[in-house]
Write an enzyme that holds these catalytic residues in place. Structure first.
Site, PDB file in Angstrom:
ATOM      1  N   GLU A 111       0.818  -1.214   0.000  1.00  0.00           N
ATOM      2  CA  GLU A 111       0.000   0.000   0.000  1.00  0.00           C
ATOM      3  C   GLU A 111       0.850   1.262   0.000  1.00  0.00           C
ATOM      4  O   GLU A 111       1.779   1.391   0.796  1.00  0.00           O
ATOM      5  CB  GLU A 111      -0.912   0.003   1.230  1.00  0.00           C
ATOM      6  CG  GLU A 111      -1.826   1.214   1.302  1.00  0.00           C
ATOM      7  CD  GLU A 111      -2.736   1.178   2.519  1.00  0.00           C
ATOM      8  OE1 GLU A 111      -3.651   2.012   2.587  1.00  0.00           O
ATOM      9  OE2 GLU A 111      -2.522   0.329   3.408  1.00  0.00           O
ATOM     10  N   GLU A 136     -12.398   2.189   4.239  1.00  0.00           N
ATOM     11  CA  GLU A 136     -11.484   2.556   5.326  1.00  0.00           C
ATOM     12  C   GLU A 136     -11.572   4.057   5.571  1.00  0.00           C
ATOM     13  O   GLU A 136     -10.654   4.803   5.259  1.00  0.00           O
ATOM     14  CB  GLU A 136     -10.045   2.130   4.980  1.00  0.00           C
ATOM     15  CG  GLU A 136      -9.123   2.206   6.183  1.00  0.00           C
ATOM     16  CD  GLU A 136      -7.670   1.916   5.844  1.00  0.00           C
ATOM     17  OE1 GLU A 136      -7.054   1.116   6.566  1.00  0.00           O
ATOM     18  OE2 GLU A 136      -7.163   2.482   4.877  1.00  0.00           O
TER      19      GLU A 136
END
Length: 260
Positions: A143, A240
């Site tokens: 990520e 998220e």
């Protein structure tokens, strides 16, 4: 229509972690993700998944002392053994939970560190994790995170991630594209996702500024959701974000999208 997974580290925090699985299912989510499962017995989590017919979509490799400020250890030359032990721990959880992809957080570059040495450490750790996970049928993603929220985070844009992916040389390494982080770091979201689609195995979302739910900021999420369908994205989209008020009050965006 994209498949949405509730991120239980950020949603439904009004209740205990293990109770969030039922809340996510009742809200209409088909999958869940979260930062880490390691503070809970894996059998407890598995029972909550099964009871609520949820897919375990994603969690992270162990990332060091999170409460103490660590945000991953994969680029740190002094913590290679810790990283490798974390790979084994993540695999053990994933096999019970039916989790087929795990995210690697690169970590924060120590001040004054040799960036070349950090990159080489990161590459070798990714190569090791990708090989171990592939043997278990689990995909590895990495990520990119913005350096405004996490200063000196080592992996922070798509082009850097693609360069590192090429150096790792594994067919079991993919990108996790977080729309919120990449809106801050590079923008041009739709084109970037499309141009890198073959490497992107997971997407996460939050609006900007504020990191709240879609519809609270500058990002045109209706367009992006339709764009993901147009370009044929097949993965999950992890939610998220930090609810502006309560999780339930902020789910109008999901209900509206599901009604289209």
């Amino acid at each position: 229509m994209p498949r949405f997974a509730a991120n239980l580290s950020m949603l439904f925090t009004e209740m205990d972690f293990l109770d969030r699985f039922e809340a996510a299912a009742e809200a209409g989510f088909g999958g869940v993700e979260y930062l880490f499962p390691y503070d809970y017995p894996v059998e407890e989590i598995k029972a909550r998944l099964d009871a609520n017919k949820l897919t375990q979509v994603l969690f992270n490799l162990p990332a060091g002392d999170w409460a103490g400020g660590d945000r991953g250890v994969a680029c740190d030359p002094e913590r290679v053994e810790e990283f490798r032990a974390g790979v084994d721990q993540a695999i053990a959880y994933a096999k019970v939970l039916g989790n087929t992809q795990i995210n690697c957080l690169a970590g924060i570059a120590p001040k004054g560190a040799d960036l070349g040495k950090l990159e080489m450490t990161f590459i070798e750790n990714l190569r090791y994790a990708a090989r171990k996970l592939e043997a278990e049928g689990i995909r590895l993603v990495m990520e990119m995170i913005n350096t405004r929220d996490i200063p000196r985070f080592f992996l922070n844009n798509t082009s850097q991630a693609q360069e590192i992916r090429a150096k790792v040389g594994s067919t079991n390494l993919f990108l996790q594209y977080d729309i919120y982080h990449m809106q801050i770091m590079e923008g041009d979201l739709a084109r970037t996702i499309e141009n890198n689609l073959s490497a992107i195995n997971h997407i996460q979302l939050a609006d900007n500024p504020g990191r709240n739910e879609p519809g609270t900021g500058e990002i045109n999420y209706r367009f992006l959701f339709e764009h993901l369908d147009r370009i044929g994205y097949q993965g999950w989209v992890g939610c998220e974000y930090k609810p502006a008020t309560t999780t339930e009050a902020g789910l109008g965006w999901l209900k509206n999208h599901n009604a289209i």
